[in-house]
Design a protein around this motif. Structure first.
Motif, short mmCIF file in Angstrom:
data_model
loop_
_atom_site.label_atom_id
_atom_site.label_comp_id
_atom_site.label_asym_id
_atom_site.label_seq_id
_atom_site.Cartn_x
_atom_site.Cartn_y
_atom_site.Cartn_z
N TYR A 1 0.84 -1.20 0.00
CA TYR A 1 0.00 0.00 0.00
C TYR A 1 0.88 1.25 0.00
O TYR A 1 1.88 1.29 0.72
CB TYR A 1 -0.89 -0.03 1.25
CG TYR A 1 -1.74 1.20 1.44
CD1 TYR A 1 -3.03 1.25 0.93
CD2 TYR A 1 -1.26 2.30 2.14
CE1 TYR A 1 -3.83 2.38 1.12
CE2 TYR A 1 -2.04 3.43 2.32
CZ TYR A 1 -3.32 3.46 1.81
OH TYR A 1 -4.11 4.57 1.99
N PRO A 2 0.51 2.30 -0.72
CA PRO A 2 -0.58 2.36 -1.69
C PRO A 2 -0.19 1.67 -3.00
O PRO A 2 0.88 1.92 -3.55
CB PRO A 2 -0.79 3.86 -1.89
CG PRO A 2 0.55 4.47 -1.64
CD PRO A 2 1.19 3.61 -0.58
N PHE A 3 -1.06 0.81 -3.48
CA PHE A 3 -0.77 0.06 -4.69
C PHE A 3 -0.95 0.94 -5.92
O PHE A 3 -1.74 1.89 -5.91
CB PHE A 3 -1.69 -1.17 -4.76
CG PHE A 3 -1.41 -2.16 -3.67
CD1 PHE A 3 -0.43 -3.12 -3.82
CD2 PHE A 3 -2.12 -2.11 -2.47
CE1 PHE A 3 -0.16 -4.02 -2.80
CE2 PHE A 3 -1.85 -3.00 -1.45
CZ PHE A 3 -0.86 -3.96 -1.61
N TYR B 1 -9.66 -2.20 -9.61
CA TYR B 1 -9.26 -3.07 -8.50
C TYR B 1 -8.16 -2.42 -7.66
O TYR B 1 -8.16 -2.52 -6.42
CB TYR B 1 -8.79 -4.43 -9.03
CG TYR B 1 -9.91 -5.33 -9.45
CD1 TYR B 1 -10.82 -5.84 -8.52
CD2 TYR B 1 -10.08 -5.69 -10.79
CE1 TYR B 1 -11.86 -6.67 -8.90
CE2 TYR B 1 -11.12 -6.53 -11.18
CZ TYR B 1 -12.00 -7.01 -10.24
OH TYR B 1 -13.03 -7.83 -10.62
N VAL B 2 -7.21 -1.78 -8.31
CA VAL B 2 -6.13 -1.10 -7.58
C VAL B 2 -6.72 -0.01 -6.68
O VAL B 2 -6.40 0.09 -5.49
CB VAL B 2 -5.11 -0.50 -8.56
CG1 VAL B 2 -4.11 0.41 -7.82
CG2 VAL B 2 -4.36 -1.60 -9.30
N ASP B 3 -7.59 0.81 -7.25
CA ASP B 3 -8.19 1.91 -6.48
C ASP B 3 -9.01 1.38 -5.31
O ASP B 3 -8.94 1.91 -4.18
CB ASP B 3 -9.08 2.76 -7.38
CG ASP B 3 -8.29 3.52 -8.44
OD1 ASP B 3 -7.05 3.65 -8.29
OD2 ASP B 3 -8.91 3.97 -9.43
N ASN B 4 -9.79 0.34 -5.55
CA ASN B 4 -10.65 -0.19 -4.49
C ASN B 4 -9.85 -0.91 -3.40
O ASN B 4 -10.26 -0.91 -2.23
CB ASN B 4 -11.70 -1.13 -5.08
CG ASN B 4 -12.78 -0.37 -5.82
OD1 ASN B 4 -12.99 0.82 -5.61
ND2 ASN B 4 -13.48 -1.06 -6.71
N LEU B 5 -8.73 -1.52 -3.77
CA LEU B 5 -7.88 -2.13 -2.75
C LEU B 5 -7.29 -1.06 -1.84
O LEU B 5 -7.26 -1.22 -0.61
CB LEU B 5 -6.76 -2.94 -3.41
CG LEU B 5 -5.75 -3.59 -2.46
CD1 LEU B 5 -6.43 -4.50 -1.45
CD2 LEU B 5 -4.70 -4.36 -3.25
N ASN B 6 -6.84 0.03 -2.42
CA ASN B 6 -6.31 1.12 -1.60
C ASN B 6 -7.38 1.70 -0.67
O ASN B 6 -7.12 1.99 0.50
CB ASN B 6 -5.74 2.22 -2.49
CG ASN B 6 -4.42 1.82 -3.13
OD1 ASN B 6 -3.65 1.04 -2.56
ND2 ASN B 6 -4.14 2.34 -4.31
N LYS B 7 -8.60 1.83 -1.18
CA LYS B 7 -9.70 2.33 -0.34
C LYS B 7 -10.01 1.36 0.79
O LYS B 7 -10.29 1.78 1.92
CB LYS B 7 -10.94 2.55 -1.20
CG LYS B 7 -10.84 3.72 -2.16
CD LYS B 7 -12.09 3.82 -3.03
CE LYS B 7 -11.97 4.94 -4.06
NZ LYS B 7 -13.16 4.99 -4.96
N ALA B 8 -9.96 0.07 0.50
CA ALA B 8 -10.27 -0.93 1.52
C ALA B 8 -9.24 -0.93 2.64
O ALA B 8 -9.56 -1.20 3.81
CB ALA B 8 -10.34 -2.32 0.89
#
Length: 210
Positions: free
Chosen positions: A6-8, A40-47
């Motif tokens: 993170y951040p990816f 997917y990258v954006d949502n992983l960072n948000k999660a």
């Protein structure tokens, strides 16, 4: 890829957008990589944003150990870390520079499946049998043996202790713009794109395979 944290960030394609044409066209690659994978990258960072205690976990660890996260975070990380991992490996395992398995790789395929043709037959069967969205993999178990399996959605084989070597995306967004509902045709056109140099590196980098 596996050790990113993170951040990816979106990993660039290792080739030009027209490099896989005509098997996979430029429009599909732009849409698949620039839109779907970026999401997917954006949502992983948000999660992960609310959980600094997990932000030093590698992508591979997030995929393998998402069950250790708080329940309110686990599903989002499972889906999106898997989406990043699977897509990045999928794109890495293709090339427009056609190549064949090395003698060492072919020996392992023959040992585990009988022949290269039988390996392709079994992988295609797994990909066609996957109902709905998912992936078909060539994986390596802890003993070094090659196996074929499929997963649904964005699940990976990592929680099972299996190392992904190669995978094919059978979500419709991977092929529908070009092949519509003809998944079998897409798979036949995908096989010549396999970058066996990457697959071999994945298999032998830790000296697991014979």
């Amino acid at each position: 890829m596996e050790n990113s944290r993170y951040p990816f960030q979106l990993e660039p394609l290792p080739y030009s957008y027209d490099a896989l044409s005509p098997n996979i066209d430029e429009t599909t690659l732009h849409f698949h990589h620039d839109k779907h994978l970026q999401t997917y990258v954006d949502n992983l960072n948000k999660a992960l944003e609310p959980y600094p205690q997990f932000q030093d976990w590698t992508l591979e660890r997030l995929c393998a150990d998402y069950g250790s996260l708080p329940p309110q975070a686990a599903t989002g990380v499972r889906n999106n870390a898997g989406g990043v991992y699977n897509h990045q490996l999928y794109f890495r395992c293709m090339t427009g520079d056609k190549n064949s398995p090395s003698p060492r790789m072919e020996r392992e395929l023959n040992r585990c499946f009988g022949s290269l043709e039988e390996f392709q037959k079994q992988l295609k069967a797994a990909a066609l049998a996957r109902f709905g969205s998912g992936w078909a993999y060539l994986v390596q178990d802890p003993k070094g043996d090659f196996k074929i399996l499929s997963t649904a959605n964005q699940d990976t084989p990592l929680p099972q202790g299996l190392r992904p070597l190669l995978l094919v995306d059978v979500w419709e967004h991977a092929y529908y713009l070009q092949y519509q509902n003809r998944r079998a045709e897409y798979l036949d056109q995908w096989f010549p794109l396999i970058d066996w140099r990457v697959v071999e590196y994945n298999a032998f980098q830790n000296g697991i395979a014979r």
